[in-house]
Design a protein around this motif. Structure first.
Motif, PDB file in Angstrom:
ATOM      1  N   GLY A 109       0.823  -1.197   0.000  1.00  0.00           N
ATOM      2  CA  GLY A 109       0.000   0.000   0.000  1.00  0.00           C
ATOM      3  C   GLY A 109       0.855   1.243   0.000  1.00  0.00           C
ATOM      4  N   CYS A 110       0.241   2.361  -0.296  1.00  0.00           N
ATOM      5  CA  CYS A 110       0.938   3.649  -0.303  1.00  0.00           C
ATOM      6  C   CYS A 110       0.002   4.712   0.257  1.00  0.00           C
ATOM      7  N   ILE A 111       0.535   5.542   1.143  1.00  0.00           N
ATOM      8  CA  ILE A 111      -0.177   6.713   1.642  1.00  0.00           C
ATOM      9  C   ILE A 111       0.690   7.919   1.325  1.00  0.00           C
ATOM     10  N   THR A 112       0.191   8.803   0.482  1.00  0.00           N
ATOM     11  CA  THR A 112       0.997   9.949   0.077  1.00  0.00           C
ATOM     12  C   THR A 112       0.242  11.255   0.275  1.00  0.00           C
ATOM     13  N   ASN A 113       0.874  12.186   0.952  1.00  0.00           N
ATOM     14  CA  ASN A 113       0.376  13.556   1.000  1.00  0.00           C
ATOM     15  C   ASN A 113       0.819  14.233  -0.284  1.00  0.00           C
ATOM     16  N   ASN A 114      -0.133  14.645  -1.107  1.00  0.00           N
ATOM     17  CA  ASN A 114       0.233  15.313  -2.352  1.00  0.00           C
ATOM     18  C   ASN A 114      -0.711  16.477  -2.607  1.00  0.00           C
ATOM     19  N   VAL A 115      -0.447  17.200  -3.667  1.00  0.00           N
ATOM     20  CA  VAL A 115      -1.248  18.372  -3.990  1.00  0.00           C
ATOM     21  C   VAL A 115      -1.663  18.311  -5.449  1.00  0.00           C
ATOM     22  N   PRO A 116      -2.773  18.968  -5.814  1.00  0.00           N
ATOM     23  CA  PRO A 116      -3.220  18.973  -7.218  1.00  0.00           C
ATOM     24  C   PRO A 116      -2.424  19.966  -8.052  1.00  0.00           C
ATOM     25  N   ALA A 117      -1.164  19.608  -8.300  1.00  0.00           N
ATOM     26  CA  ALA A 117      -0.280  20.465  -9.095  1.00  0.00           C
ATOM     27  C   ALA A 117       0.629  19.575  -9.934  1.00  0.00           C
ATOM     28  N   GLY A 118       1.157  20.107 -11.026  1.00  0.00           N
ATOM     29  CA  GLY A 118       2.052  19.336 -11.870  1.00  0.00           C
ATOM     30  C   GLY A 118       1.331  18.200 -12.568  1.00  0.00           C
ATOM     31  N   HIS A 119       2.088  17.156 -12.913  1.00  0.00           N
ATOM     32  CA  HIS A 119       1.547  16.004 -13.628  1.00  0.00           C
ATOM     33  C   HIS A 119       1.516  14.796 -12.703  1.00  0.00           C
ATOM     34  N   GLY A 120       0.374  14.182 -12.535  1.00  0.00           N
ATOM     35  CA  GLY A 120       0.277  12.927 -11.810  1.00  0.00           C
ATOM     36  C   GLY A 120       0.340  13.051 -10.303  1.00  0.00           C
ATOM     37  N   ALA A 121       0.349  11.880  -9.649  1.00  0.00           N
ATOM     38  CA  ALA A 121       0.232  11.803  -8.195  1.00  0.00           C
ATOM     39  C   ALA A 121       1.395  12.432  -7.443  1.00  0.00           C
ATOM     40  N   GLN A 122       2.573  12.483  -8.060  1.00  0.00           N
ATOM     41  CA  GLN A 122       3.742  13.032  -7.376  1.00  0.00           C
ATOM     42  C   GLN A 122       4.173  14.388  -7.927  1.00  0.00           C
ATOM     43  N   MET A 123       3.209  15.119  -8.509  1.00  0.00           N
ATOM     44  CA  MET A 123       3.428  16.501  -8.921  1.00  0.00           C
ATOM     45  C   MET A 123       4.627  16.640  -9.864  1.00  0.00           C
ATOM     46  N   SER A 124       4.757  15.685 -10.785  1.00  0.00           N
ATOM     47  CA  SER A 124       5.907  15.662 -11.684  1.00  0.00           C
ATOM     48  C   SER A 124       5.926  16.876 -12.603  1.00  0.00           C
ATOM     49  N   PRO A 125       7.122  17.388 -12.930  1.00  0.00           N
ATOM     50  CA  PRO A 125       7.212  18.575 -13.786  1.00  0.00           C
ATOM     51  C   PRO A 125       6.925  18.285 -15.252  1.00  0.00           C
ATOM     52  N   THR A 126       7.029  17.018 -15.683  1.00  0.00           N
ATOM     53  CA  THR A 126       6.774  16.659 -17.074  1.00  0.00           C
ATOM     54  C   THR A 126       5.882  15.423 -17.139  1.00  0.00           C
ATOM     55  N   ALA A 127       5.196  15.270 -18.248  1.00  0.00           N
ATOM     56  CA  ALA A 127       4.354  14.092 -18.449  1.00  0.00           C
ATOM     57  C   ALA A 127       5.200  12.824 -18.498  1.00  0.00           C
ATOM     58  N   ARG A 128       6.410  12.921 -19.034  1.00  0.00           N
ATOM     59  CA  ARG A 128       7.280  11.738 -19.120  1.00  0.00           C
ATOM     60  C   ARG A 128       7.652  11.237 -17.729  1.00  0.00           C
ATOM     61  N   LYS A 129       7.993  12.152 -16.848  1.00  0.00           N
ATOM     62  CA  LYS A 129       8.326  11.732 -15.490  1.00  0.00           C
ATOM     63  C   LYS A 129       7.097  11.187 -14.783  1.00  0.00           C
ATOM     64  N   ALA A 130       5.944  11.787 -15.053  1.00  0.00           N
ATOM     65  CA  ALA A 130       4.702  11.298 -14.455  1.00  0.00           C
ATOM     66  C   ALA A 130       4.420   9.863 -14.872  1.00  0.00           C
ATOM     67  N   GLU A 131       4.752   9.518 -16.110  1.00  0.00           N
ATOM     68  CA  GLU A 131       4.548   8.151 -16.590  1.00  0.00           C
ATOM     69  C   GLU A 131       5.435   7.177 -15.824  1.00  0.00           C
ATOM     70  N   ALA A 132       6.673   7.573 -15.547  1.00  0.00           N
ATOM     71  CA  ALA A 132       7.578   6.706 -14.798  1.00  0.00           C
ATOM     72  C   ALA A 132       7.075   6.509 -13.369  1.00  0.00           C
ATOM     73  N   ILE A 133       6.571   7.582 -12.773  1.00  0.00           N
ATOM     74  CA  ILE A 133       6.013   7.487 -11.427  1.00  0.00           C
ATOM     75  C   ILE A 133       4.777   6.604 -11.431  1.00  0.00           C
ATOM     76  N   ALA A 134       3.919   6.762 -12.436  1.00  0.00           N
ATOM     77  CA  ALA A 134       2.693   5.975 -12.521  1.00  0.00           C
ATOM     78  C   ALA A 134       3.000   4.485 -12.631  1.00  0.00           C
ATOM     79  N   ALA A 135       4.084   4.146 -13.329  1.00  0.00           N
ATOM     80  CA  ALA A 135       4.469   2.742 -13.462  1.00  0.00           C
ATOM     81  C   ALA A 135       4.846   2.146 -12.108  1.00  0.00           C
ATOM     82  N   VAL A 136       5.433   2.960 -11.245  1.00  0.00           N
ATOM     83  CA  VAL A 136       5.773   2.498  -9.894  1.00  0.00           C
ATOM     84  C   VAL A 136       4.510   2.436  -9.035  1.00  0.00           C
ATOM     85  N   MET A 137       3.662   3.448  -9.143  1.00  0.00           N
ATOM     86  CA  MET A 137       2.415   3.465  -8.387  1.00  0.00           C
ATOM     87  C   MET A 137       1.571   2.222  -8.678  1.00  0.00           C
ATOM     88  N   ALA A 138       1.662   1.722  -9.906  1.00  0.00           N
ATOM     89  CA  ALA A 138       0.861   0.561 -10.299  1.00  0.00           C
ATOM     90  C   ALA A 138       1.264  -0.701  -9.549  1.00  0.00           C
TER      91      ALA A 138
END
Length: 225
Positions: A109-138
Motif C-alpha cells: 500500500g501507499c499513503i501519500t500527502n500530495n497536492v493537485p499540481a504538476g503532472h500525476g500523483a507526485q506533482m511531476s514537472p513533465t508528463a514523461r516523469k509522471a509516466e515513470a512514477i505511474a508505473a511504480v504506483m501501479a
C-alpha cells in the motif's frame, strides 16, 4: 503477529526527499536552512500547505497564501517556487524492493500527502516523469492520496483508510515514512513504523521487521546460467 502488508510513503521513501531540494533553494537565495519546513509548522492543520494537500485550495491560492506566511516570518518566498521542487527522483533500490515484496506475496500500500499540481500523483514537472512514477504506483495494491480523499497524514483516519482498502488490520502492517510525525500515528494504531533516513537503512530495517534474511531485498539477483 505476522506482518503481511507493507505500506509506504512515496516522497522521501520511494523517491528522494523534496526537503533536499528545499535546502538547495534556501541556500541559493540566502534564506535560513529549513525555512520551508518552518513555515509549514505554523498552524500545521490549517496553513496553506495543509489546505492544498487536502485540495481545499487551488495552486494560485496556495501561491498567495504561502507567500503571506513567509512574509509573516520576515522572508520573501513564493509558493510556486516551492511547488516546482516537490517531485523527487525515483530510488531504484526501493522500486526493486517493491517487486521483490510482491513476488514474496506481500500486499503493498501507499499513503501519500500530495497536492493537485504538476503532472500525476507526485506533482511531476513533465508528463514523461509522471509516466515513470505511474508505473511504480501501479505496483501497489492500493494508493491513498491526500488530495483525493481530503485527509492528510498525520491524521489517523488516513492510515485506517489504507488498511480498510487493503483488507488488513494495522497490526499486520509495516509502515515506512521519512517523517517521524507521520510514523507516530501509524505506530499508535498498531503498525510497525520505520522512519526512513536513507534507502539503505530503510531496506535493512524492513528486512528485519519482516523477518527476512539480510540482503533479501537488496542482494542482486544472479543471472541464469
Amino acid at each position: 503477529m505476522t506482518r503481511t502488508t507493507v505500506v509506504f510513503d512515496f516522497g522521501g521513501v520511494i523517491t528522494t526527499s523534496p526537503f533536499d531540494a528545499f535546502n538547495r533553494l534556501e541556500a541559493e537565495r540566502g534564506l535560513p536552512r529549513d525555512l520551508v519546513r518552518r513555515i509549514n509548522t505554523v498552524n500545521p492543520d490549517t496553513n496553506a500547505w495543509a489546505q492544498f494537500e487536502r485540495a481545499e485550495i487551488d495552486e494560485a491560492r496556495f501561491d498567495t497564501l504561502f507567500a503571506e506566511e513567509a512574509r509573516a516570518l520576515g522572508y520573501d518566498l513564493a509558493g510556486r517556487d516551492v511547488l516546482a521542487l516537490l517531485s523527487g527522483d525515483l530510488r531504484p533500490a526501493l522500486v526493486e524492493a517493491l517487486d521483490r515484496l510482491r513476488a514474496m506475496g506481500y500486499r503493498l500500500g501507499c499513503i501519500t500527502n500530495n497536492v493537485p499540481a504538476g503532472h500525476g500523483a507526485q506533482m511531476s514537472p513533465t508528463a514523461r516523469k509522471a509516466e515513470a512514477i505511474a508505473a511504480v504506483m501501479a505496483r501497489f495494491d492500493h494508493v491513498v492520496e491526500s488530495s483525493k480523499v481530503g485527509v492528510r497524514k498525520p491524521d489517523p483516519r488516513v492510515y485506517t483508510m489504507a488498511c480498510d482498502a487493503l483488507g488488513v488490520r494495522p497490526e499486520e502492517c509495516v509502515y515506512l515514512d521519512d517523517l517521524g510525525i507521520n510514523c507516530k500515528p501509524a505506530a499508535a494504531l498498531g503498525m510497525l513504523a520505520i522512519k526512513v533516513t536513507s534507502a539503505e537503512q530503510a531496506l535493512a530495517d524492513l528486512e528485519q521487521a519482516l523477518g527476512l534474511g539480510a540482503g533479501a531485498l537488496t542482494t542482486p539477483s544472479r543471472a541464469a546460467g
